[in-house]
Scaffold this motif. Structure first.
Motif, PDB file in Angstrom:
ATOM      1  N   ARG A 189      45.555  48.695  28.317  1.00 42.70           N
ATOM      2  CA  ARG A 189      44.750  47.775  29.677  1.00 42.70           C
ATOM      3  C   ARG A 189      43.186  47.215  28.614  1.00 42.70           C
ATOM      4  O   ARG A 189      43.097  46.196  28.574  1.00 42.70           O
ATOM      5  CB  ARG A 189      44.312  48.510  30.828  1.00 42.70           C
ATOM      6  CG  ARG A 189      43.151  47.774  31.852  1.00 42.70           C
ATOM      7  CD  ARG A 189      43.269  48.688  32.707  1.00 42.70           C
ATOM      8  NE  ARG A 189      41.734  47.912  33.518  1.00 42.70           N
ATOM      9  CZ  ARG A 189      41.358  48.478  34.543  1.00 42.70           C
ATOM     10  NH1 ARG A 189      42.045  49.498  35.371  1.00 42.70           N
ATOM     11  NH2 ARG A 189      40.143  48.143  35.121  1.00 42.70           N
ATOM     12  N   LEU A 200      36.299  41.174  26.405  1.00 44.92           N
ATOM     13  CA  LEU A 200      34.990  41.762  27.756  1.00 44.92           C
ATOM     14  C   LEU A 200      34.782  42.952  26.666  1.00 44.92           C
ATOM     15  O   LEU A 200      35.347  43.575  25.598  1.00 44.92           O
ATOM     16  CB  LEU A 200      35.787  42.407  29.039  1.00 44.92           C
ATOM     17  CG  LEU A 200      36.460  40.963  29.791  1.00 44.92           C
ATOM     18  CD1 LEU A 200      37.585  41.780  30.687  1.00 44.92           C
ATOM     19  CD2 LEU A 200      34.919  41.028  30.809  1.00 44.92           C
ATOM     20  N   ALA A 251      40.385  39.455  25.112  1.00 44.52           N
ATOM     21  CA  ALA A 251      39.919  38.378  26.838  1.00 44.52           C
ATOM     22  C   ALA A 251      38.643  38.671  26.440  1.00 44.52           C
ATOM     23  O   ALA A 251      37.600  37.173  26.972  1.00 44.52           O
ATOM     24  CB  ALA A 251      40.027  39.454  28.153  1.00 44.52           C
ATOM     25  N   ASP A 268      35.425  46.657  20.465  1.00 35.01           N
ATOM     26  CA  ASP A 268      35.597  44.631  21.233  1.00 35.01           C
ATOM     27  C   ASP A 268      34.828  44.398  20.088  1.00 35.01           C
ATOM     28  O   ASP A 268      34.732  44.596  19.058  1.00 35.01           O
ATOM     29  CB  ASP A 268      35.146  45.600  22.397  1.00 35.01           C
ATOM     30  CG  ASP A 268      33.128  45.649  22.314  1.00 35.01           C
ATOM     31  OD1 ASP A 268      32.634  45.540  21.109  1.00 35.01           O
ATOM     32  OD2 ASP A 268      32.695  46.039  22.926  1.00 35.01           O
ATOM     33  N   SER A 322      38.018  39.585  38.533  1.00 37.80           N
ATOM     34  CA  SER A 322      39.037  38.654  37.980  1.00 37.80           C
ATOM     35  C   SER A 322      39.758  38.961  36.812  1.00 37.80           C
ATOM     36  O   SER A 322      39.557  39.823  36.080  1.00 37.80           O
ATOM     37  CB  SER A 322      38.402  36.901  37.663  1.00 37.80           C
ATOM     38  OG  SER A 322      37.438  37.171  37.266  1.00 37.80           O
ATOM     39  N   PRO A 346      41.509  39.220  33.240  1.00 41.49           N
ATOM     40  CA  PRO A 346      41.271  38.940  32.143  1.00 41.49           C
ATOM     41  C   PRO A 346      41.767  37.428  31.528  1.00 41.49           C
ATOM     42  O   PRO A 346      41.807  36.923  31.002  1.00 41.49           O
ATOM     43  CB  PRO A 346      41.488  39.740  31.256  1.00 41.49           C
ATOM     44  CG  PRO A 346      42.093  41.016  31.960  1.00 41.49           C
ATOM     45  CD  PRO A 346      41.909  40.496  32.831  1.00 41.49           C
ATOM     46  N   PHE A 347      43.359  37.127  32.001  1.00 40.89           N
ATOM     47  CA  PHE A 347      43.917  36.337  31.698  1.00 40.89           C
ATOM     48  C   PHE A 347      44.416  36.124  32.717  1.00 40.89           C
ATOM     49  O   PHE A 347      45.023  36.485  34.204  1.00 40.89           O
ATOM     50  CB  PHE A 347      44.718  36.613  30.476  1.00 40.89           C
ATOM     51  CG  PHE A 347      44.472  36.458  29.524  1.00 40.89           C
ATOM     52  CD1 PHE A 347      43.971  35.799  28.378  1.00 40.89           C
ATOM     53  CD2 PHE A 347      44.118  38.141  28.652  1.00 40.89           C
ATOM     54  CE1 PHE A 347      43.132  36.513  27.390  1.00 40.89           C
ATOM     55  CE2 PHE A 347      44.031  38.310  27.488  1.00 40.89           C
ATOM     56  CZ  PHE A 347      42.803  38.007  26.544  1.00 40.89           C
ATOM     57  N   GLU A 373      42.320  43.584  28.131  1.00 41.05           N
ATOM     58  CA  GLU A 373      40.091  43.201  28.456  1.00 41.05           C
ATOM     59  C   GLU A 373      39.755  42.514  26.827  1.00 41.05           C
ATOM     60  O   GLU A 373      38.994  42.033  26.853  1.00 41.05           O
ATOM     61  CB  GLU A 373      40.311  44.572  28.822  1.00 41.05           C
ATOM     62  CG  GLU A 373      40.673  44.524  30.356  1.00 41.05           C
ATOM     63  CD  GLU A 373      39.786  46.147  31.205  1.00 41.05           C
ATOM     64  OE1 GLU A 373      39.805  46.308  32.491  1.00 41.05           O
ATOM     65  OE2 GLU A 373      39.347  46.495  30.439  1.00 41.05           O
TER      66      GLU A 373
END
Length: 597
Positions: free
Chosen positions: A296, A305, A303, A202, A2, A4-5, A300
Motif C-alpha cells: 500500500r 503522497l 502517486a 517518498d 480518494s 491514489p490511482f 501511495e
C-alpha cells in the motif's frame, strides 16, 4: 481519501501479483493483470478486475504500451523479471504511466553491483572487500554477476584452479538471466549472516527504515526461510544498519520501497552487499512485526503522497518467520519440479498468513520460478513463532508434485535453527537428504483403499482411512489425469502408479532405472544441454560431472552415481530436452539411481 490511482497494471505473476491485486482492491483501485500467453487462466487473471495478454514479461515497451492501452495509469512490476529495469521505468514514463518504484537513474545505479559498491563507499558505508582482480581479492572468493540478483550468477571459488570454470558458469547464467555477462569478485566471508533492512522513502525526501530481516537460510545463494527481527541484532546495530540503508537511498534520491542487504561477519563487523530496488519476496515478515502495509505504501508513494510516518512510529512487535514453499526436489539437488496441483490445503489459524500463487487445478511448469506459496507466522516471541511454524507446516498439503516441504519441516525442527543465528552456509553443510524413491507400504495401502472405493469415479480427491496392518493410514489421496494416485504422507507427495489390472506397481518417483548395473541418466526437467563432459567409452568415478542442464536460467549439473563406464550418449550440446528424456547410460556393478548436485 480518494484512491491514489484509478487502475494499476500488474506486470508480474504468482503470489506477488495476487498481493498487489489485493492491495489495489483495499484501496479501491482497479487492477489490470498483464498475463503471458502461457499463463492464461491462471490465478492472477482470475483475481484481477481485468486481464490482457502480453507475449512476455520481459519486453519493457510492450508492457508499458499494453498497460496504457488497457486504461492503467500506473504499473507495479512486483519482483523478478523487469522489476529493477531502468528500461521499464523509462517506458512507463514515455507511456504516461506512474512506475511503482524508483527512477530509471536510481535503478541504473543500484542495478549494477559495482556501481552500487562505489555509491556505498562514497556514502561512508563499508563494503565487502572486492574488485576486478581475483588475486588481489584473495581466496576463498565469490564470483558475482554485476547485474541482477536472486542468487543467479554467483559461484564460490576455493582457489585459483577453480576460477576460470566458475567465471564462465556465472557469466553464462548472468547473461541468460540479466543480459549481462559482467562479473566481479568479492571476498567470501565464511560464517557470515545475511541481514537486510527494509526502507520506505517518498518523493519529498522523507525516509525511514522498518527494521531488519535475517535471510541466512539459503541454498545456492537463494533464500529459503527469513525472519524478523534478526536474532541477536539489538537496538544499536539495528540503528546503524538502518541509518546506512537510508544514506544509500538519499544518495540516489530513491523513491519507493527498497531493501539494503548486508553481511554480518562472525567478528561483529558488517558490510553492504547490494540494494534491491523493489518489493522483496520476504516483505510479509516485516509487515507482520510492524503492522505497516508495504505494498500500500508503495502505491501511495508512487502517486506522490507523503509518507506521513516518522521513524518513531515504527515499532517492532513479536517475531515473524516466512518459509518459502517451492516446487523443487530438495532430496535430489534442489531440482525444479512440475505437475498439476491436484489438491491443496493451506493452514489457517491465529498468527498464520499464507501468500499463495497456486490453487487446486493449476499447472506448475519449469519455465518460471517455482515458488508456490509463502507460509508466514507471527508470535509474541521467537520460540512461539517457531512452534507456530512447525504446526503450520504439518498442516500443508500439496498433492500432484514434489515440493521442498520435507526440507522446511526438517529445518524448523533443527536445534541450530531453534537457537538462532545460523550462517549462510549452514543449510548446505547441514542438510543431508535421505531420498527414497520407493513408495512406502503406507502409500500403497492408502492408494488401494482409495481405488477400491472410487467405483470408477475419477479424478477425485479427499481423505481416506486405509487399514492395512499396523499402523493404520489416514492420508489425503488424489488421482492424476494419467491415472496415477498421489498420496500425502509425512509432509510429502508420494506418487503410486497402477497397472492396467489395478494392482499396485512400485515405481521410482524419478525416472532413471534400467538393467542391473546400468544407470539411465534422464533429464529431470525440461531444459537445454549446456555442456557435455563425457563421451562414449569414458571411464568415470563416482560424482564425476557428466553434463550440465540449463533450465529456468540456472545451471543444473548431473553427476555419475557410481564408478563405471559411459556406454551410451544420447544427447548433444545445445539440444533441448524434455523431462524424462534419456541423456546417457553408465555401466557398473551397483544399483542404478540418478545423482544430481
Amino acid at each position: 481519501m480518494s484512491p491514489p490511482f484509478d487502475c494499476v497494471a500488474v506486470a508480474c505473476r504468482g503470489e506477488i501479483a495476487l498481493r498487489v491485486i489485493r492491495a489495489c482492491r483495499e484501496l479501491g483501485i482497479r487492477s489490470l493483470a498483464l498475463v503471458a500467453a502461457d499463463e492464461r487462466g491462471g490465478i492472477a487473471e482470475r483475481e484481477a478486475d481485468a486481464a490482457v495478454e502480453v507475449p512476455t514479461y520481459l519486453d519493457a515497451a510492450t508492457l508499458a504500451v499494453t498497460a496504457a492501452a488497457g486504461g492503467a495509469d500506473a504499473l507495479h512490476p512486483g519482483y523478478g523479471f523487469l522489476s529493477e529495469s531502468p528500461d521499464l521505468a523509462e517506458a512507463c514514463r514515455a507511456a504516461g504511466l506512474a512506475f511503482v518504484g524508483p527512477s530509471a537513474d536510481a535503478l541504473a545505479t543500484l542495478g549494477r553491483k559495482d556501481a552500487a559498491r562505489e555509491l556505498a563507499q562514497r556514502a561512508g558505508v563499508p563494503v565487502v572487500p572486492g574488485g576486478a582482480d581475483a588475486d588481489d581479492v584473495g581466496y576463498p572468493l565469490l564470483v558475482k554477476a554485476r547485474a541482477g540478483g536472486g542468487g543467479r550468477g554467483m559461484r564460490v571459488v576455493a582457489d585459483a584452479s577453480e576460477l576460470a570454470a566458475a567465471v564462465e558458469a556465472a557469466a553464462h547464467e548472468a547473461a541468460a538471466a540479466f543480459g549481462d555477462r559482467g562479473v566481479l569478485y568479492e571476498r567470501y566471508l565464511e560464517g557470515a549472516r545475511h541481514v537486510e533492512v527494509q526502507i520506505l522513502r517518498d518523493a519529498h525526501g522523507a525516509g525511514l527504515h522498518l527494521g531488519e530481516r535475517d535471510c541466512s537460510l539459503q541454498r545456492r545463494h537463494q533464500k529459503v526461510i527469513e525472519e524478523a527481527p534478526a536474532p541477536g541484532v539489538g537496538r544499536e546495530l539495528r540503528g546503524e544498519l538502518g541509518a546506512a540503508a537510508l544514506r544509500l537511498a538519499d544518495a540516489v534520491d530513491y523513491v519507493g520501497a527498497g531493501t539494503a542487504e548486508f553481511l554480518l561477519a562472525p567478528d561483529g563487523s558488517w558490510y553492504f552487499l547490494e540494494m534491491n530496488a523493489r518489493i522483496q519476496v520476504e516483505h510479509p515478515v516485516t509487515e507482520l512485526v510492524t503492522s505497516i502495509d508495504i505494498v500500500r505504501r508503495q502505491l501511495e508513494i508512487a502517486a506522490g503522497l507523503p509518507l506521513e510516518l516518522q521513524q518513531g512510529d515504527v515499532l517492532l512487535r513479536g517475531h515473524a518467520i516466512e518459509a518459502r514453499i517451492y516446487a523443487e526436489d530438495a532430496e535430489h539437488g534442489f531440482l525444479p519440479t512440475s505437475g498439476s496441483v491436484l489438491a491443496v490445503r493451506w493452514p489457517r489459524g491465529p498468527g498464520v498468513r499464507v501468500d499463495a500463487g497456486v490453487d487446486g487445478g493449476d499447472v506448475v511448469g519449469t519455465r518460471y520460478d517455482g515458488l508456490l506459496a509463502k507460509l508466514c507466522v507471527h508470535g509474541e516471541t521467537r520460540a512461539r513463532a517457531i512452534a507456530r511454524l512447525r504446526a503450520a507446516l504439518d498442516d500443508v498439503v500439496v498433492l500432484g508434485l514434489t515440493t521442498n516441504l520435507p526440507l522446511l519441516r526438517a529445518v524448523a525442527s533443527h536445534p541450530d535453527f531453534e537457537r538462532g543465528g545460523v550462517d549462510t552456509g549452514w543449510l548446505e553443510r547441514t542438510w543431508q537428504p535421505a531420498p527414497d524413491d520407493e513408495p512406502p507400504p503406507e502409500a500403497q495401502a492408502a492408494a488401494d483403499a482409495f481405488a477400491a472405493s472410487e467405483r470408477g469415479v475419477s479424478p477425485w480427491q479427499g481423505r481416506w482411512r486405509a487399514v492395512a496392518g499396523e499402523p493404520a493410514v489416514d492420508a489425503p489421496v488424489a488421482r492424476a489425469p494419467d491415472g496415477a494416485l498421489h498420496v500425502w504422507l509425512e509432509g510429502r507427495d508420494v506418487r503410486v502408479e497402477r497397472s492396467a489390472l489395478g494392482e499396485p506397481e512400485r515405481h521410482a518417483r524419478r525416472a532413471g532405472g534400467g538393467a542391473a548395473g546400468v544407470a539411465r541418466i534422464v533429464a529431470p526437467m525440461p531444459g537445454a544441454v549446456l555442456r557435455l563432459a563425457v563421451a562414449e567409452g569414458d571411464a568415470v568415478e563416482e560424482r564425476t560431472p557428466l553434463l550440465v542442464l540449463e533450465a529456468m536460467k540456472m545451471e543444473h549439473p548431473l553427476w555419475a552415481p557410481f564408478a563405471g563406464r559411459v556406454v551410451r550418449v544420447d544427447c548433444r550440446e545445445g539440444q533441448q530436452v524434455a523431462a524424462g528424456d534419456l541423456l546417457l547410460e553408465l555401466a557398473a556393478g551397483s544399483a542404478p539411481e540418478l545423482a544430481t548436485g
